[in-house]
Enzyme design. Structure first.
Site, PDB file in Angstrom:
ATOM      1  N   VAL A 235      -0.669   5.945   0.469  1.00  0.00           N
ATOM      2  CA  VAL A 235      -1.227   4.832  -0.296  1.00  0.00           C
ATOM      3  C   VAL A 235      -0.071   3.930  -0.718  1.00  0.00           C
ATOM      4  O   VAL A 235       0.917   4.403  -1.283  1.00  0.00           O
ATOM      5  CB  VAL A 235      -1.992   5.334  -1.544  1.00  0.00           C
ATOM      6  CG1 VAL A 235      -2.590   4.169  -2.309  1.00  0.00           C
ATOM      7  CG2 VAL A 235      -3.076   6.339  -1.152  1.00  0.00           C
TER       8      VAL A 235
ATOM      9  N   SER B 164       1.003  10.671  -0.257  1.00  0.00           N
ATOM     10  CA  SER B 164       2.138   9.947  -0.823  1.00  0.00           C
ATOM     11  C   SER B 164       1.582   8.652  -1.389  1.00  0.00           C
ATOM     12  O   SER B 164       0.641   8.083  -0.831  1.00  0.00           O
ATOM     13  CB  SER B 164       3.175   9.608   0.253  1.00  0.00           C
ATOM     14  OG  SER B 164       3.688  10.770   0.838  1.00  0.00           O
ATOM     15  N   CYS B 165       2.153   8.195  -2.484  1.00  0.00           N
ATOM     16  CA  CYS B 165       1.766   6.910  -3.062  1.00  0.00           C
ATOM     17  C   CYS B 165       3.042   6.199  -3.471  1.00  0.00           C
ATOM     18  O   CYS B 165       3.832   6.746  -4.240  1.00  0.00           O
ATOM     19  CB  CYS B 165       0.845   7.106  -4.267  1.00  0.00           C
ATOM     20  SG  CYS B 165       0.273   5.544  -4.991  1.00  0.00           S
ATOM     21  N   VAL B 166       3.228   5.012  -2.931  1.00  0.00           N
ATOM     22  CA  VAL B 166       4.454   4.275  -3.215  1.00  0.00           C
ATOM     23  C   VAL B 166       4.137   2.849  -3.650  1.00  0.00           C
ATOM     24  O   VAL B 166       3.169   2.246  -3.193  1.00  0.00           O
ATOM     25  CB  VAL B 166       5.406   4.253  -1.993  1.00  0.00           C
ATOM     26  CG1 VAL B 166       5.904   5.643  -1.672  1.00  0.00           C
ATOM     27  CG2 VAL B 166       4.743   3.654  -0.793  1.00  0.00           C
TER      28      VAL B 166
ATOM     29  N   ILE C 295       0.744   0.695  -3.054  1.00  0.00           N
ATOM     30  CA  ILE C 295       0.193  -0.153  -4.109  1.00  0.00           C
ATOM     31  C   ILE C 295       1.249  -1.139  -4.582  1.00  0.00           C
ATOM     32  O   ILE C 295       2.443  -0.870  -4.527  1.00  0.00           O
ATOM     33  CB  ILE C 295      -0.376   0.659  -5.296  1.00  0.00           C
ATOM     34  CG1 ILE C 295       0.653   1.613  -5.901  1.00  0.00           C
ATOM     35  CG2 ILE C 295      -1.622   1.419  -4.875  1.00  0.00           C
ATOM     36  CD1 ILE C 295       0.142   2.406  -7.097  1.00  0.00           C
TER      37      ILE C 295
END
Length: 127
Positions: free
Chosen positions: A78, A105-107, A80
């Site tokens: 993801v 993973s969210c970055v 953002i």
């Protein structure tokens, strides 16, 4: 193994030289989905929750066209625009991915295509 290109009109069309998704064996690799409304080609311009719902909905529609579903996703990434939106994204995300959730993973990124607030991609198993 052969490579199969996946394409559907139920998810946004590619806006560059790439495929919506590629299937190799039993694995599906998607491109990043942004909050474009497939029926109109217009962007969902609401807040992060509205954009997340559209982007993840697009991803699920693409998976279904490829012969998979949300419960077959093994990994998401993801992207953002603002990490302060992390909780709001999680709220929407949890309505699509329930039970045994995929790895993720969210970055935070400086900029996304068409200046959207979120983009999501995944790897899934074909049903």
């Amino acid at each position: 193994m052969t490579k199969q290109i996946i394409s559907t009109d139920k998810a946004p069309q590619a806006i560059g030289p790439y495929s919506q998704a590629v299937c190799v064996g039993d694995m599906i690799y998607t491109s990043g989905m942004i909050p474009i409304i497939p029926e109109t080609g217009e962007l969902e311009t609401g807040d992060i929750k509205a954009q997340a719902k559209q982007a993840i909905g697009n991803l699920i529609a693409l998976l279904e066209a490829a012969g998979s579903s949300a419960d077959k996703v093994v990994k998401t990434t993801v992207f953002i625009k603002d990490m302060n939106d992390f909780a709001a994204v999680n709220e929407v995300y949890s309505t699509f991915f329930t039970g045994d959730c995929p790895a993720r993973s969210c970055v935070e990124v400086a900029r996304l295509p068409k200046d959207v607030l979120i983009e999501i991609e995944c790897i899934a198993i074909k049903n």
